[in-house]
Structures are given as structure tokens and as C-alpha cells.
Design a protein around this motif. Structure first.
Motif, PDB file in Angstrom:
ATOM      1  N   GLN A  62      12.957   1.921   0.103  1.00  0.00           N
ATOM      2  CA  GLN A  62      12.465   2.930  -0.949  1.00  0.00           C
ATOM      3  C   GLN A  62      10.973   2.685  -1.485  1.00  0.00           C
ATOM      4  OE1 GLN A  62      14.271   5.611  -1.364  1.00  0.00           O
ATOM      5  NE2 GLN A  62      12.695   6.425  -2.721  1.00  0.00           N
ATOM      6  N   LYS A  63      10.810   1.445  -1.570  1.00  0.00           N
ATOM      7  CA  LYS A  63       9.599   1.019  -2.152  1.00  0.00           C
ATOM      8  C   LYS A  63       8.522   1.399  -1.482  1.00  0.00           C
ATOM      9  CE  LYS A  63       7.196  -2.740  -4.358  1.00  0.00           C
ATOM     10  NZ  LYS A  63       7.214  -4.468  -4.655  1.00  0.00           N
ATOM     11  N   SER A  64       8.382   1.070  -0.106  1.00  0.00           N
ATOM     12  CA  SER A  64       7.598   1.672   0.831  1.00  0.00           C
ATOM     13  C   SER A  64       7.239   3.228   0.715  1.00  0.00           C
ATOM     14  CB  SER A  64       7.616   1.309   2.223  1.00  0.00           C
ATOM     15  OG  SER A  64       7.651  -0.346   2.143  1.00  0.00           O
ATOM     16  N   VAL A  65       8.567   3.771   0.876  1.00  0.00           N
ATOM     17  CA  VAL A  65       8.235   5.359   0.742  1.00  0.00           C
ATOM     18  C   VAL A  65       7.743   6.028  -0.453  1.00  0.00           C
ATOM     19  CG1 VAL A  65       9.937   7.629   0.487  1.00  0.00           C
ATOM     20  CG2 VAL A  65      10.244   5.829   2.415  1.00  0.00           C
ATOM     21  N   GLU A  66       7.883   5.130  -1.707  1.00  0.00           N
ATOM     22  CA  GLU A  66       7.302   5.733  -2.815  1.00  0.00           C
ATOM     23  C   GLU A  66       5.799   5.396  -2.757  1.00  0.00           C
ATOM     24  OE1 GLU A  66       8.414   7.494  -5.494  1.00  0.00           O
ATOM     25  OE2 GLU A  66      10.385   7.726  -4.172  1.00  0.00           O
ATOM     26  N   LYS A  67       5.666   4.494  -2.243  1.00  0.00           N
ATOM     27  CA  LYS A  67       4.094   4.146  -2.042  1.00  0.00           C
ATOM     28  C   LYS A  67       3.249   4.965  -1.318  1.00  0.00           C
ATOM     29  CE  LYS A  67       0.939   0.327  -0.608  1.00  0.00           C
ATOM     30  NZ  LYS A  67       0.492   0.232   0.940  1.00  0.00           N
ATOM     31  N   TYR A  68       4.059   5.413  -0.035  1.00  0.00           N
ATOM     32  CA  TYR A  68       3.558   6.624   0.677  1.00  0.00           C
ATOM     33  C   TYR A  68       3.345   7.676   0.136  1.00  0.00           C
ATOM     34  CZ  TYR A  68       4.804   3.427   4.649  1.00  0.00           C
ATOM     35  OH  TYR A  68       5.098   2.309   5.352  1.00  0.00           O
ATOM     36  N   LYS A  69       4.268   8.384  -0.685  1.00  0.00           N
ATOM     37  CA  LYS A  69       4.265   9.470  -1.465  1.00  0.00           C
ATOM     38  C   LYS A  69       3.274   9.406  -2.505  1.00  0.00           C
ATOM     39  CE  LYS A  69       8.400  10.478  -2.963  1.00  0.00           C
ATOM     40  NZ  LYS A  69       9.742  10.887  -3.446  1.00  0.00           N
ATOM     41  N   GLU A  70       3.059   8.367  -3.219  1.00  0.00           N
ATOM     42  CA  GLU A  70       2.091   8.273  -4.169  1.00  0.00           C
ATOM     43  C   GLU A  70       0.752   8.331  -3.769  1.00  0.00           C
ATOM     44  OE1 GLU A  70       0.536   4.478  -7.484  1.00  0.00           O
ATOM     45  OE2 GLU A  70       2.484   4.769  -6.868  1.00  0.00           O
ATOM     46  N   GLU A  71       0.383   7.575  -2.502  1.00  0.00           N
ATOM     47  CA  GLU A  71      -0.885   7.810  -2.046  1.00  0.00           C
ATOM     48  C   GLU A  71      -1.429   9.180  -1.596  1.00  0.00           C
ATOM     49  OE1 GLU A  71      -1.357   4.832   1.053  1.00  0.00           O
ATOM     50  OE2 GLU A  71      -0.789   3.086   0.170  1.00  0.00           O
ATOM     51  N   GLU A  72      -0.206   9.856  -0.892  1.00  0.00           N
ATOM     52  CA  GLU A  72      -0.326  11.256  -0.381  1.00  0.00           C
ATOM     53  C   GLU A  72      -0.559  12.235  -1.774  1.00  0.00           C
ATOM     54  OE1 GLU A  72       1.847  10.595   3.822  1.00  0.00           O
ATOM     55  OE2 GLU A  72       2.893  11.834   1.958  1.00  0.00           O
TER      56      GLU A  72
END
Length: 171
Positions: A62-72
């Protein structure tokens, strides 16, 4: 004839899709372009592709997924313009009928120079993007591949035009 006396019958509708993903399959591009060809000149639909954040193996927590969404989301947010109508496409939004969409587009074309619609990537839209939106639209309770949403939006905009123009396509 004085120039200030000349009026267009209706203002231009200008919609820009801010869509995460840069390598759409050919059939997606062909489907999207088919509806672009059908739209009249005073209904403009443009696509701005936003690069997907590179996913790394083993980083699907979940932490990585949130990081990806935040960058995009930061890339999408940077593409937003001021004084425009911003629509987030998100499963948590409101469902609109095609007739409601037609009415909204008709209204927005007289109030805004541009309508920007945000389509998230594989993990959806960031909270920053959802917060920046004037409206949040859910196409369905179903989950669609983010590339397919491009075609669905283009078709619905064409269908909305057909309703407002009494064109037989909608029947």
C-alpha cells in the motif's frame, strides 16, 4: 458589418483529457480517434498523456502504491490550468446519465474556455487530484483499464453532442 455584432451561435466546447499512460495499444488509439473524427469543429477533444510511474517488482504494498499515485498525481496536477472546469474520473464519484453529461457539457461550454478531465493510472487518482476537482464522475461500479476509459469518454462526448444536436446516433 461591425465585428462586435458578429456572434457565433454557440461557444466552443474544449475538453482536455489528462490521462496517465503513454503506450496505449493501437486499438485504443484507433477507437479514440474514431470519435474525434466524428465530433464537429466546435467540439474539441484533446488528449494529454501523462507518464506512468515505473513500478518495481516486489513494491506492490500500500505504501508503494500510494507513492506511485502521488507521483502521477503531481504530474497531472501540474498540467491543470486555472479558471477551468476540472473533472476527476473516479469510482467514488457520482454516476451521470448520458443526458446529464450532455446537459453539463452544454452548460460548461458557455461558462468555461476549457474542461479538463483527469484519468488516473493503474492505481487511480491521487487525493491531491481528487481535491482539485470541481466534480467527480464515476463511469460505473465496474473497474475499467485506464486506457479503455479514453474511448468511453470520447464516445460519451460524441453521444452527448448527438443528443444536443438531435442526431440519430443516440437513438
Amino acid at each position: 458589418v461591425r465585428i462586435d455584432k458578429i456572434r457565433r451561435s454557440a461557444p466552443l466546447l474544449n475538453v482536455e483529457l489528462l490521462a496517465v499512460g503513454t503506450k496505449a495499444p493501437g486499438w485504443v488509439t484507433a477507437g479514440f480517434e474514431e470519435y474525434l473524427k466524428r465530433l464537429p469543429r466546435d467540439w474539441q477533444l484533446k488528449l494529454r498523456e501523462i507518464p506512468v510511474t515505473k513500478r518495481h517488482k516486489g513494491m506492490s504494498d500500500q505504501k508503494s502504491v500510494e507513492k506511485y499515485k502521488e507521483e502521477e498525481g503531481n504530474r497531472i496536477h501540474a498540467a491543470l490550468k486555472s479558471n477551468v472546469r476540472v473533472i476527476a474520473l473516479d469510482s467514488g464519484g457520482k454516476n451521470w446519465s448520458t443526458e446529464e453529461l450532455a446537459w453539463k457539457l452544454q452548460k460548461w461550454r458557455s461558462e468555461y474556455e476549457l474542461v479538463q478531465m483527469m484519468i488516473g493510472g493503474p492505481d487511480g487518482l491521487s487525493s491531491k487530484c481528487r481535491s482539485a476537482a470541481d466534480d467527480t464522475w464515476s463511469l460505473s461500479k465496474l473497474t475499467f483499464p485506464h486506457f479503455v476509459v479514453r474511448i468511453l469518454i470520447a464516445e460519451q462526448i460524441y453521444r452527448a453532442w448527438s443528443i444536443l444536436s438531435n442526431h440519430p446516433y443516440h437513438k
